[in-house]
Scaffold this active site. Structure first.
Site, short mmCIF file in Angstrom:
data_model
loop_
_atom_site.label_atom_id
_atom_site.label_comp_id
_atom_site.label_asym_id
_atom_site.label_seq_id
_atom_site.Cartn_x
_atom_site.Cartn_y
_atom_site.Cartn_z
N CYS A 176 -0.38 4.17 2.04
CA CYS A 176 -0.26 4.03 3.50
C CYS A 176 1.18 4.26 3.95
O CYS A 176 1.42 4.79 5.03
CB CYS A 176 -0.65 2.64 3.97
SG CYS A 176 -2.26 2.09 3.45
N ASP A 177 2.12 3.79 3.17
CA ASP A 177 3.48 3.60 3.68
C ASP A 177 4.53 4.52 3.07
O ASP A 177 5.64 4.62 3.58
CB ASP A 177 3.91 2.14 3.48
CG ASP A 177 2.92 1.17 4.12
OD1 ASP A 177 2.14 1.61 4.97
OD2 ASP A 177 2.95 -0.02 3.77
N CYS A 186 0.84 -1.20 0.00
CA CYS A 186 0.00 0.00 0.00
C CYS A 186 0.87 1.25 0.00
O CYS A 186 1.30 1.72 1.06
CB CYS A 186 -0.93 0.00 1.21
SG CYS A 186 -1.93 1.50 1.35
#
Lengths: 105, 321
Positions: free
Chosen positions: B148-149, B145
């Protein structure tokens, strides 16, 4: 947000994880979709199991030093502290049953 | 006895939620079994929950954030009475009517839900490399992701594997944070759309490793490097990276229906195109779970509309018969 979930900062973190109860710290950010899915579940757990576990949050945008200190490279990451020590690391969003299992509640 | 529903929609991406909007407006009172939270595309809202700006969904000339778009879809369905459960289907029995659905536990005892008709919109999820260490290092440098990261890789050197739209989009997004992004692709040209390719080629933080495959992921506590082999020259090299983002394609979420719904050899559900009906009367399929060709939010939404109309007509016919 529930009153029972404290937003930790670099200043308040160390004091907060020293607790007789286990403390679950959720590293999150506004822009993280899976974090938003986990947030209401953590609120439910805080409300229903407040006698067994303390839930707290760290906003990674506002507290970058804490992500570095705990090598958080993905969110949501939830760290479980027991007596101030990291006891468990939960990476990625999970459903309520899965989280309760990790917390052994 | 579990309550009997007219229509249960399994999955809540663009296809399932469009089916929910249409079937709710047709007064079918659909129940959406939306899935459960995860950090993959297999979650309520589907793969768009892992994206940032969606630039190609009509009606949003300035673009819209993926999670916001899905929240809008959902509230539009709720406005017309669609109901939602945040639960993941674990088993179905399509051999008898009403159809039976179990959630969150293996197929035993009384079903959790019963339905006269079902729309399957379970989507697809990212394929992993299947290398040792890969799962262990998720959250420690290996990521599925980027949105997200990516934040955690400021001024670091990272790699993206893949050559399709999602790989190139992720790589371009990750240049906001990383000092260098290497795209590793097993062919010598990209599958991604022209506009995405041009953006990547123009970005001086992006480098390409063509004809290359990752065959080892190294690191214990954190990702340290990856071993890459050139599939034409067999030349091996090691690339020091702190982040590895995997975007090598998708697999339809159809394990649940194995032996009950017909699929092609890659696992995509077969429908009687242009209709959305499957080999089981009363079961319809829409979105990425049955689309190996287009796999866009708008095509998923379009097929979700078709599935709702097909289900509505089929239910009417049952009533008349």
């Amino acid at each position: 947000m529930s009153d029972t979930i404290e937003n930790l900062t670099e200043a308040s973190f160390d004091e907060a994880i020293k607790n007789d109860l286990p403390v679950l710290v959720d590293f999150w950010a506004e822009w993280c979709g899976p974090c938003r899915a986990v947030a209401p579940i953590l609120e439910e757990i805080a409300n229903e199991h407040g006698d067994k576990v303390v839930i707290a949050k760290v906003n990674v945008d506002e507290n970058p030093a804490l992500s570095v200190r705990f090598s958080v490279r993905s969110i949501p990451t939830m760290l479980l502290f027991k007596s101030g020590e990291e006891a468990k690391r939960i990476v990625g969003a999970k459903n309520k049953a899965g989280l309760l299992k990790e917390l052994e509640i | 006895m579990p309550a009997l529903h007219n229509l249960i929609i399994i999955g809540s991406g663009p296809a399932g939620l469009t089916a929910a909007i249409y079937s709710a407006r047709a007064a079918l009172e659909p129940l959406v079994l939306a899935g459960e939270p995860s950090s993959t595309g297999d979650q309520p809202g589907g793969q768009l929950m892992l994206t940032t700006d969606v630039e190609n969904f009509p009606g949003f000339p300035k673009g819209i954030m993926g999670p916001e778009l899905m929240a809008n879809f959902r509230s539009q369905a709720e406005r017309f009475g669609a109901k939602f459960e945040t639960t993941k289907v674990t088993s179905v029995d399509l051999s008898q009517r009403p159809f039976k659905i179990w959630t969150d536990r293996p197929h035993d005892g009384e079903a959790d839900y019963e339905a006269k008709s079902i729309i399957v919109s379970t989507g697809a999820k990212s394929v992993m490399l299947g290398l040792d260490n890969e799962t262990e290092l998720i959250g420690r440098g290996v990521s599925t992701c980027a949105t997200c990261d990516g934040f955690f890789f400021k001024d670091q050197e990272i790699a993206v594997i893949g050559g399709g739209d999602s790989a190139i989009e992720e790589a371009t997004f990750l240049t906001k944070f990383a000092s260098k992004v290497t795209i590793i692709h097993r062919r010598d040209e990209l599958r991604a759309s022209k506009i995405m390719q041009e953006r990547a080629f123009a970005n001086d933080k992006i480098e390409f490793l063509w004809d290359s495959e990752v065959h080892a992921i190294n690191g214990t506590e954190q990702l340290e490097s990856i071993d890459v082999v050139n599939n034409k020259t067999q030349e091996k090299s090691t690339l020091a990276v702190t982040g590895l983002f995997i975007a090598i394609g998708h697999r339809p979420n159809t394990d649940l229906f194995k032996g009950q719904l017909d699929t092609n050899d890659k696992g995509y559900l077969l429908t009687n195109s242009p209709a959305t009906s499957t080999n089981v009367a009363g079961v319809f399929a829409c979105g990425d779970v049955q689309d190996e060709t287009y796999r866009q939010a708008i095509t998923a939404a379009g097929s979700g509309c078709s599935a709702a109309i097909d289900a509505e007509r089929w239910l009417e016919d049952q009533h008349d018969a």
